[in-house]
Write a protein that holds these residues in place. Structure first.
Motif, PDB file in Angstrom:
ATOM      1  N   GLN A 225       6.003   3.632  -7.266  1.00  0.00           N
ATOM      2  CA  GLN A 225       6.001   2.696  -8.642  1.00  0.00           C
ATOM      3  C   GLN A 225       6.230   1.285  -8.060  1.00  0.00           C
ATOM      4  OE1 GLN A 225       8.277   4.129 -11.751  1.00  0.00           O
ATOM      5  NE2 GLN A 225       8.108   2.065 -13.021  1.00  0.00           N
ATOM      6  N   ASN A 226       5.514   0.312  -8.789  1.00  0.00           N
ATOM      7  CA  ASN A 226       5.620  -1.146  -8.397  1.00  0.00           C
ATOM      8  C   ASN A 226       5.365  -1.453  -6.779  1.00  0.00           C
ATOM      9  OD1 ASN A 226       6.018  -2.222 -10.751  1.00  0.00           O
ATOM     10  ND2 ASN A 226       8.165  -1.612 -10.926  1.00  0.00           N
ATOM     11  N   GLU A 227       5.021  -0.428  -6.075  1.00  0.00           N
ATOM     12  CA  GLU A 227       4.664  -0.636  -4.594  1.00  0.00           C
ATOM     13  C   GLU A 227       3.322  -1.503  -4.549  1.00  0.00           C
ATOM     14  OE1 GLU A 227       4.547   1.208  -0.273  1.00  0.00           O
ATOM     15  OE2 GLU A 227       5.013   2.555  -1.870  1.00  0.00           O
ATOM     16  N   ARG A 228       3.160  -2.350  -3.428  1.00  0.00           N
ATOM     17  CA  ARG A 228       2.164  -3.077  -3.233  1.00  0.00           C
ATOM     18  C   ARG A 228       1.515  -2.641  -1.908  1.00  0.00           C
ATOM     19  NH1 ARG A 228       0.932  -7.377  -6.729  1.00  0.00           N
ATOM     20  NH2 ARG A 228       2.473  -7.879  -8.071  1.00  0.00           N
ATOM     21  N   LEU A 229       0.364  -2.930  -1.765  1.00  0.00           N
ATOM     22  CA  LEU A 229      -0.368  -2.717  -0.224  1.00  0.00           C
ATOM     23  C   LEU A 229      -1.260  -3.786  -0.097  1.00  0.00           C
ATOM     24  CD1 LEU A 229      -1.227  -0.980   2.370  1.00  0.00           C
ATOM     25  CD2 LEU A 229      -3.214  -0.202   0.861  1.00  0.00           C
TER      26      LEU A 229
END
Length: 742
Positions: A225-229
């Motif tokens: 959740q709310n992580e970015r790549l």
């Protein structure tokens, strides 16, 4: 619609669109990427059928495009990402994806730019998981090569190879080469994972044309959740060698952050040259800045040929004589003297090589092929441009480079192209319509202006006898234009001069062209003109289509004062002017270009009414961002090239040269400032900073109010400044000049 009984009329108007999809341009001086604003790369184009988009490193194409497929492994949803929003930056582009991803709970932002002086493209993806929990994704980044040459290469013996050979250097770096040529591309990514695929039948969501090969980089990731790549796609190429391609690729991979900062800094410097701020005119100010940036997008550098301003993207991404004779006037006014010189050298070098007789070529591809040796008017107009270049730059060397060829050009116009010796050269002008290869108004006008320019050039070169010769020619030609081209009944300058027998031979073609464009009554209109002429062998002026170039006698300052004022007054109506500016033809009333509007605006400023000139610019500016945010299309409001070079003429020359009234004489270290401010700008401060004259810079601040001019000029280089207002003149070379004039 004509309201006179003896004039042709257009049929009922229809609503239509000529742009089924909106394209964008990512531009460095070497590399251009052209796709649609949803992030895709569809086939389109007519010069090379279906091949004008994609990633180009002129004179070759590298890629048809690249695409990202996103699969939600838990929700069993798979989509080729399509952008919901497109954002134009001066230095690059951004795409935002959300609804276009279906119900996959992620958003994507894609940002891309082409480093200004590197042969590559950098694309950055940022994927954000906004679900209330983890999201498992499969990502497939697909690219497709299409190494092939630019248009008109077949005609000079350079053909597309039968296939692109692609090999994997690593799981995240592919190398491609055309099977027959030293055309190279490298495509790589820092996307996590090792999986990849190569195949000639591997496509993204669009089945693109050509002999290319597909490649896919694949990975599976879980985003909390709310992580970015974040990851990049890097593209580099070369039309010289594998080694150069590798060097370019390594440079953009290792230094892309620095290259982006440098590019942003360069575009800020472009904004700051001829930086215009008009109080209360924020939209005009913004468009003024964007047009300068648009101009830089069209700069094309090709090793072994040079660097110059191309005509337009995506359809005309090479160099033209006629376009640049207009465009470079604006380029000089915004202070990019190097670009003007570089472009003129491309035109001169290729004209010498392909013609050698003074004629200026029309069209030069980025492969160095000349598809048209030159229309009549562009040789004359080029000569005029040489003198303008000298007035702004004071560069004696470039005057010396051009002088002999300009004299040859005048000989070509008056000998080879003027068969009857009336000082009006024959052949096609800027209106390239079959049948209109008579003695045309624009060719005659620019020939007269070229004679005037050669007077000044000859004096600078110390050849007073030649100056006298050209002066006498100019006087005779101007008198002839104002006599033979003038139509007393309609109070307009004619499109062309020809004997009746020549018009008769073209009559059926002209009628069919008019009727094909929905013009009713054209046959009767043309027959009325023909019936009035008894002698079939004597030259007459003919108002055939009332093409926009009939404003050139005023734009160039060739028209007699009374006739010019009357002509421009008779063009200040709905026959000639539409919602977005000046029609290409007062007869057809079906097309408008920024160049037709710009030339008309200059003509108004020269002979008519600066308020009418400003009205034309505002109409033209109404097309801003209609197709490509931050730009005006070639055809107003919304079709043709989405970026067009001569727009820089259309906006900058009326504003800087005529409204603010800048008349440079860099070779004399002198500038005249003779403001002629439109009424709507009275009472408003007008500031033009970093105006370039030669290698010096001026800041101008002025306000017109109640008939008075208040002006301040910062003149650190102590140029000789002449300020003219209401017939009065103030001369000073002070570092700061501050004066109020009645």
């Amino acid at each position: 619609m004509y309201n006179k009984s003896n004039q042709p009329t257009t049929s009922m108007q229809q609503a239509h669109s000529k742009h089924p999809f909106n394209v964008y341009l990512t531009a460095g001086e070497y590399l251009k990427a052209i796709g649609t604003q949803d992030g895709y790369f569809p086939d389109f184009g007519h010069h090379i059928a279906n091949e004008m988009g994609g990633v180009w490193l002129h004179p070759i194409k590298l890629l048809d495009g690249f695409w990202l497929r996103v699969t939600d492994l838990d929700r069993n949803i798979s989509v080729w990402s399509k952008a919901d929003e497109y954002i134009a930056h001066p230095w690059g582009n951004a795409f935002r994806y959300d609804h276009g991803l279906g119900h996959i709970p992620v958003s994507i932002e894609r940002t891309q730019f082409a480093p200004e002086l590197e042969k590559g493209l950098v694309t950055h993806y940022d994927i954000h998981n906004y679900a209330k929990g983890p999201t498992r994704l499969k990502l497939e980044l697909v690219a497709r090569t299409d190494l092939r040459p630019v248009w008109f290469s077949d005609e000079i013996g350079i053909h597309d190879g039968a296939q692109d050979m692609v090999e994997a250097r690593t799981s995240r770096l592919m190398y491609a080469k055309d099977c027959d040529h030293e055309w190279h591309a490298m495509i790589g990514t820092d996307l996590p994972g090792e999986s990849y695929e190569i195949g000639e039948q591997l496509f993204g969501p669009e089945f693109t044309s050509g002999n290319g090969c597909g490649m896919k980089f694949e990975t599976t990731v879980t985003l909390e959740q709310n992580e970015r790549l974040s990851f990049h796609l890097f593209v580099a190429g070369s039309y010289e060698s594998q080694q150069e391609c590798e060097q370019s690729y390594n440079t953009i991979v290792d230094h892309h952050e620095r290259l982006l900062l440098e590019k942003k800094s360069e575009y800020e410097a472009i904004r700051n040259r001829s930086d215009l701020t008009i109080e209360g005119e924020s939209l005009f100010n913004d468009i003024f800045a964007w047009v300068k940036w648009n101009n830089q997008w069209l700069v094309q550098k090709v090793d072994g040929i040079g660097r110059g301003l191309t005509a337009g993207s995506p359809h005309y991404p090479w160099w033209f004589g006629c376009d640049n004779s207009y465009s470079l006037q604006g380029v000089l006014a915004i202070g990019d003297h190097e670009l003007a010189k570089d472009t003129m050298r491309i035109l001169l070098d290729n004209s010498k090589r392909h013609n050698g007789n003074g004629r200026i070529v029309h069209e030069i591809t980025t492969m160095g092929a000349v598809s048209n040796p030159g229309n009549t008017q562009e040789t004359a107009h080029y000569i005029c441009m040489v003198w303008d270049l000298y007035r702004w730059t004071g560069d004696k060397e470039i005057l010396q480079e051009n002088y002999e060829y300009c004299m040859k050009g005048m000989d070509w116009l008056l000998q080879e192209m003027d068969h009857d010796g009336d000082l009006f050269p024959s052949g096609y002008g800027i209106i390239e319509i079959a049948g209109l290869n008579m003695e045309l108004i624009d060719s005659a006008v620019y020939t007269a202006k070229a004679m005037q320019s050669l007077v000044q050039m000859s004096l600078e070169m110390g050849e007073s006898e030649k100056a006298s010769f050209y002066e006498q020619l100019a006087e005779r030609t101007i008198e002839a234009i104002n006599t033979t081209f003038w139509n007393e009944e309609q109070q307009l300058y004619a499109d062309a001069v020809a004997p009746k027998k020549d018009v008769l031979s073209k009559a059926e073609y002209l009628v069919s062209m008019a009727e094909g464009n929905g013009i009713e009554g054209y046959r009767e209109y043309l027959e009325q003109q023909l019936d009035r002429v008894q002698d079939e062998d004597v030259d007459q002026g003919w108002l055939i289509n009332k093409n926009w170039v009939i404003s050139t006698p005023m734009e160039a300052g060739i028209a007699d004062r009374d006739k010019g004022e009357s002509a421009i007054r008779h063009m200040r109506n709905a026959d000639f002017i539409g919602e977005y500016g000046s029609y290409l033809s007062g007869t057809f009333q079906q097309g408008t270009m920024t160049i037709s509007t710009g030339v008309h605006a200059v003509a108004e400023a020269m002979y008519g009414d600066v308020d009418a000139a400003l009205d034309l610019l505002r109409r033209m500016n109404g097309s801003f961002s209609k197709v490509l945010p931050g730009s005006m299309s070639e055809m107003s409001p919304d079709y043709g090239c989405v970026v067009q070079a001569w727009t820089v003429y259309a906006l900058m020359v009326p504003t800087i040269v005529h409204f603010i009234g800048v008349q440079p004489e860099a070779h004399h270290r002198k500038v005249t400032i003779a403001p002629n401010i439109p009424t709507d700008w009275h009472g408003k401060s007008i500031q033009l900073n970093r105006l370039r004259i030669g290698d010096e810079w001026l800041d101008i601040l002025l306000k017109v109010e109640k008939g008075q001019l208040a002006i301040t000029v910062k003149n650190e280089s102590e140029l000789d400044i002449h300020i003219v207002w209401n017939g009065n003149k103030h001369q000073s070379s002070d570092a700061v000049i501050e004066i109020t004039m009645n």
